[in-house]
Scaffold this motif. Structure first.
Motif, PDB file in Angstrom:
ATOM      1  N   ILE A  73       0.611  -1.434   0.325  1.00 44.81           N
ATOM      2  CA  ILE A  73      -0.199   0.321  -0.237  1.00 44.81           C
ATOM      3  C   ILE A  73       1.156   0.849  -0.524  1.00 44.81           C
ATOM      4  O   ILE A  73       0.331   2.528  -0.504  1.00 44.81           O
ATOM      5  N   GLN A  74       2.139   1.053   0.765  1.00 40.85           N
ATOM      6  CA  GLN A  74       2.344   1.946   1.289  1.00 40.85           C
ATOM      7  C   GLN A  74       3.527   2.298  -0.245  1.00 40.85           C
ATOM      8  O   GLN A  74       3.572   3.755  -1.494  1.00 40.85           O
ATOM      9  N   TYR A  75       3.870   1.484  -1.563  1.00 45.45           N
ATOM     10  CA  TYR A  75       4.825   2.028  -2.358  1.00 45.45           C
ATOM     11  C   TYR A  75       3.380   2.102  -3.238  1.00 45.45           C
ATOM     12  O   TYR A  75       3.884   2.832  -4.240  1.00 45.45           O
ATOM     13  N   SER A  76       2.637   1.589  -3.247  1.00 44.05           N
ATOM     14  CA  SER A  76       1.361   2.355  -4.127  1.00 44.05           C
ATOM     15  C   SER A  76       0.874   3.584  -4.466  1.00 44.05           C
ATOM     16  O   SER A  76       0.696   4.321  -5.185  1.00 44.05           O
ATOM     17  N   LEU A  77       0.890   4.671  -3.318  1.00 46.13           N
ATOM     18  CA  LEU A  77       1.053   5.303  -2.532  1.00 46.13           C
ATOM     19  C   LEU A  77       1.358   6.165  -2.998  1.00 46.13           C
ATOM     20  O   LEU A  77       1.512   7.587  -3.487  1.00 46.13           O
ATOM     21  N   GLU A  78       3.058   5.943  -3.100  1.00 49.40           N
ATOM     22  CA  GLU A  78       3.966   6.858  -3.038  1.00 49.40           C
ATOM     23  C   GLU A  78       4.058   7.222  -4.525  1.00 49.40           C
ATOM     24  O   GLU A  78       4.784   7.598  -5.431  1.00 49.40           O
ATOM     25  N   THR A  79       4.143   6.117  -6.036  1.00 53.42           N
ATOM     26  CA  THR A  79       3.860   6.182  -6.904  1.00 53.42           C
ATOM     27  C   THR A  79       2.159   6.247  -7.599  1.00 53.42           C
ATOM     28  O   THR A  79       2.409   6.845  -8.905  1.00 53.42           O
ATOM     29  N   GLU A  80       2.062   6.435  -6.821  1.00 53.26           N
ATOM     30  CA  GLU A  80       0.344   7.013  -6.774  1.00 53.26           C
ATOM     31  C   GLU A  80      -0.572   6.360  -7.781  1.00 53.26           C
ATOM     32  O   GLU A  80      -1.487   6.402  -8.956  1.00 53.26           O
ATOM     33  N   LEU A  81       0.218   4.985  -7.600  1.00 49.08           N
ATOM     34  CA  LEU A  81      -0.688   3.903  -8.660  1.00 49.08           C
ATOM     35  C   LEU A  81      -1.762   3.791  -7.950  1.00 49.08           C
ATOM     36  O   LEU A  81      -3.020   4.015  -8.799  1.00 49.08           O
ATOM     37  N   ILE A  82      -2.043   3.727  -6.479  1.00 49.03           N
ATOM     38  CA  ILE A  82      -3.621   4.110  -5.734  1.00 49.03           C
ATOM     39  C   ILE A  82      -4.001   5.054  -5.073  1.00 49.03           C
ATOM     40  O   ILE A  82      -2.571   6.132  -4.856  1.00 49.03           O
ATOM     41  N   ILE A  83      -4.927   5.465  -4.884  1.00 46.36           N
ATOM     42  CA  ILE A  83      -4.514   7.014  -4.429  1.00 46.36           C
ATOM     43  C   ILE A  83      -6.132   7.483  -3.550  1.00 46.36           C
ATOM     44  O   ILE A  83      -6.886   6.469  -3.252  1.00 46.36           O
ATOM     45  N   TRP A  84      -6.350   8.087  -2.576  1.00 48.28           N
ATOM     46  CA  TRP A  84      -7.364   8.185  -1.739  1.00 48.28           C
ATOM     47  C   TRP A  84      -8.159   8.815  -2.976  1.00 48.28           C
ATOM     48  O   TRP A  84      -8.369   9.451  -3.056  1.00 48.28           O
ATOM     49  N   GLU A  85      -9.870   7.552  -2.463  1.00 48.86           N
ATOM     50  CA  GLU A  85     -10.546   8.260  -3.710  1.00 48.86           C
ATOM     51  C   GLU A  85     -11.118  10.220  -2.818  1.00 48.86           C
ATOM     52  O   GLU A  85     -11.597  10.861  -4.337  1.00 48.86           O
ATOM     53  N   ASP A  86     -11.509  10.436  -2.067  1.00 47.75           N
ATOM     54  CA  ASP A  86     -11.368  11.710  -1.802  1.00 47.75           C
ATOM     55  C   ASP A  86     -10.492  12.924  -2.337  1.00 47.75           C
ATOM     56  O   ASP A  86     -10.969  14.292  -2.042  1.00 47.75           O
ATOM     57  N   ALA A  87      -9.235  11.979  -2.711  1.00 49.77           N
ATOM     58  CA  ALA A  87      -8.456  12.979  -3.930  1.00 49.77           C
ATOM     59  C   ALA A  87      -8.039  13.172  -4.733  1.00 49.77           C
ATOM     60  O   ALA A  87      -7.254  13.783  -5.638  1.00 49.77           O
ATOM     61  N   LEU A  88      -9.414  12.679  -5.299  1.00 45.74           N
ATOM     62  CA  LEU A  88      -8.881  12.556  -6.837  1.00 45.74           C
ATOM     63  C   LEU A  88      -9.728  14.015  -7.587  1.00 45.74           C
ATOM     64  O   LEU A  88      -8.914  14.046  -8.669  1.00 45.74           O
ATOM     65  N   GLU A  89     -10.871  14.061  -6.649  1.00 43.60           N
ATOM     66  CA  GLU A  89     -10.998  15.352  -7.834  1.00 43.60           C
ATOM     67  C   GLU A  89     -10.051  16.861  -7.548  1.00 43.60           C
ATOM     68  O   GLU A  89      -9.578  17.519  -8.367  1.00 43.60           O
ATOM     69  N   ALA A  90      -9.426  16.528  -6.163  1.00 43.34           N
ATOM     70  CA  ALA A  90      -8.225  17.681  -6.154  1.00 43.34           C
ATOM     71  C   ALA A  90      -7.234  17.495  -6.835  1.00 43.34           C
ATOM     72  O   ALA A  90      -6.477  18.101  -7.685  1.00 43.34           O
ATOM     73  N   GLN A  91      -6.680  16.082  -7.014  1.00 42.43           N
ATOM     74  CA  GLN A  91      -5.706  15.766  -8.250  1.00 42.43           C
ATOM     75  C   GLN A  91      -6.203  16.085  -9.769  1.00 42.43           C
ATOM     76  O   GLN A  91      -4.796  16.750 -10.707  1.00 42.43           O
ATOM     77  N   GLN A  92      -7.013  16.083  -9.609  1.00 37.44           N
ATOM     78  CA  GLN A  92      -7.713  15.940 -11.190  1.00 37.44           C
ATOM     79  C   GLN A  92      -8.181  17.699 -11.738  1.00 37.44           C
ATOM     80  O   GLN A  92      -7.617  18.171 -12.652  1.00 37.44           O
ATOM     81  N   LYS A  93      -7.980  18.760 -10.865  1.00 37.09           N
ATOM     82  CA  LYS A  93      -7.562  19.956 -10.895  1.00 37.09           C
ATOM     83  C   LYS A  93      -6.065  20.049 -10.797  1.00 37.09           C
ATOM     84  O   LYS A  93      -6.125  21.184 -11.181  1.00 37.09           O
ATOM     85  N   GLN A  94      -5.449  19.845  -9.842  1.00 38.39           N
ATOM     86  CA  GLN A  94      -4.007  20.495 -10.448  1.00 38.39           C
ATOM     87  C   GLN A  94      -3.881  19.739 -11.232  1.00 38.39           C
ATOM     88  O   GLN A  94      -2.278  20.084 -12.614  1.00 38.39           O
TER      89      GLN A  94
END
Length: 387
Positions: A73-94
């Motif tokens: 999970i840590q590796y996948s979060l660092e590489t952004e293969l998986i992200i928090w569901e709540d963070a998706l909208e902010a990431q798309q805006k970025q």
């Protein structure tokens, strides 16, 4: 909070022999590799939205403990293969903000025009004067992918290539007058010469790249992009980015993808003989003959293995089992210069000397290639001044 897969990552290749999966970030161009079992665990986590259920699945299926799950999970979060569901909208805006900041007004206008016909063009804007990447269009779920994946279309395309070759050869063998007509060839200037040559260059280049793409999909390729670039800073160029070709286990399939473009170009050169046998105005005949010369010129240089990026280069890389042949050769010449100034040649291996010879030949052929290419392009401008 729940995990979701990052929609900006795309699976570009699934290696069956080692059960490895390769993912590429669509706008950051980062590449990650995970195993099939790791993907299964992450899929279970995303689907069930419960780490405890996934831990039970992990322990039952792979006899592993929580520390393995936490590391994954840590590796996948660092590489952004998986992200928090709540963070998706902010990431798309970025992502949107980043892309808009890198776009000038004319690029925004072009993006809007392409969006009206549902084509997601992405501007890149990097490279050098020799080869500058301007933009790319993802080919997933497009008409090009549908056609290239269609078995009937693949068969039709291959039959047409063979027919053009044999028909063009037949014109030469069974029509002696055709050879004489070629010996009398002269380039006639006209207002349509330059547009005709540029159009012919773009169309033939597109067909060349489409041939690569068709065989790439035929042998199991997944993700590819249609790229737009400038050669020498002003010559428009289209190309297909086959993202996963160098991961393939089957060398014969890799070679077939590389050869597809060369065979297509040969079929075009010979196929133009069909037009040259028609009765047409001398000016049109001259233009078709000049285009034929141009494509023949491209075939010759495209087969030269000393120019990085050519099909000949990739064929030599396959033969030597050196995917990054030019970079390895560049590294050897740096070692050679270091050893030369230190008067210590014992650190060099026979392979290094071969690479040094290769890189020197490359510089010569690269210079000759772009000088001649530029000459072919600008020749129509000056043809009127030739007596």
């Amino acid at each position: 909070m729940n995990y979701i897969f990052n929609p900006d990552y795309k699976l570009i290749y699934s290696k069956e022999s080692t059960e490895e999966l390769f993912f590429k970030h669509t706008w950051k161009d980062t590449l990650i590799q995970i195993s099939q079992c790791e993907w299964n665990i992450l899929s279970h986590l995303v689907k069930n939205r419960d780490e405890n259920k996934t831990l039970i699945y992990l322990m039952q299926s792979y006899d592993a403990d929580r520390s393995i799950l936490n590391q994954l999970i840590q590796y996948s979060l660092e590489t952004e293969l998986i992200i928090w569901e709540d963070a998706l909208e902010a990431q798309q805006k970025q992502k949107t903000l980043f892309q808009n900041q890198s776009l000038s007004n004319w690029k925004l206008v072009i993006s809007q025009l392409f969006s009206y016909v549902s084509i997601p063009i992405e501007f890149i804007g990097r490279g050098n004067l020799r080869f500058y990447k301007v933009a790319k269009i993802p080919l997933e779920k497009t008409w090009m992918e549908s056609w290239a994946k269609n078995q009937m279309a693949q068969t039709f395309f291959q039959i047409m290539v063979i027919l053009l070759m044999f028909t063009g050869i037949g014109q030469i063998i069974y029509n002696p007058q055709f050879i004489k007509q070629w010996q009398d060839f002269e380039l006639i200037n006209s207002p349509i010469l330059l547009p005709f040559l540029i159009s012919g260059l773009l169309v033939s280049t597109f067909l060349h790249e489409f041939a690569h793409y068709l065989i790439y999909l035929k042998h199991g390729g997944l993700v590819a992009d249609l790229g737009f670039s400038f050669v020498l800073g002003f010559i428009p160029f289209v190309h297909i980015n086959t993202n996963s070709l160098h991961f393939w286990d089957n060398q014969r399939h890799r070679v077939e993808v590389i050869l597809a473009g060369i065979l297509l170009d040969i079929s075009l050169v010979l196929g133009i003989n069909i037009f040259l046998d028609w009765e047409m105005e001398k000016i049109w005949l001259s233009h078709w003959q000049f285009l034929q010369c141009f494509i023949a010129f491209r075939i010759i240089f495209n087969a030269i293995p000393f120019i990085p990026g050519t099909d000949g280069y990739f064929l030599l890389s396959e033969y030597l089992h050196e995917p990054a042949l030019f970079h390895e050769a560049s590294r050897s010449i740096k070692k050679f210069k270091t050893s030369l100034f230190q008067l210590n040649v014992n650190t060099l291996k026979p392979k290094d000397y071969l690479f040094v010879g290769y890189i020197l030949m490359s510089y010569c052929f690269i210079s000759a290639y772009y000088c001649l290419l530029a000459l072919w392009i600008i020749l129509p401008y000056f043809i009127r001044f030739i007596p």
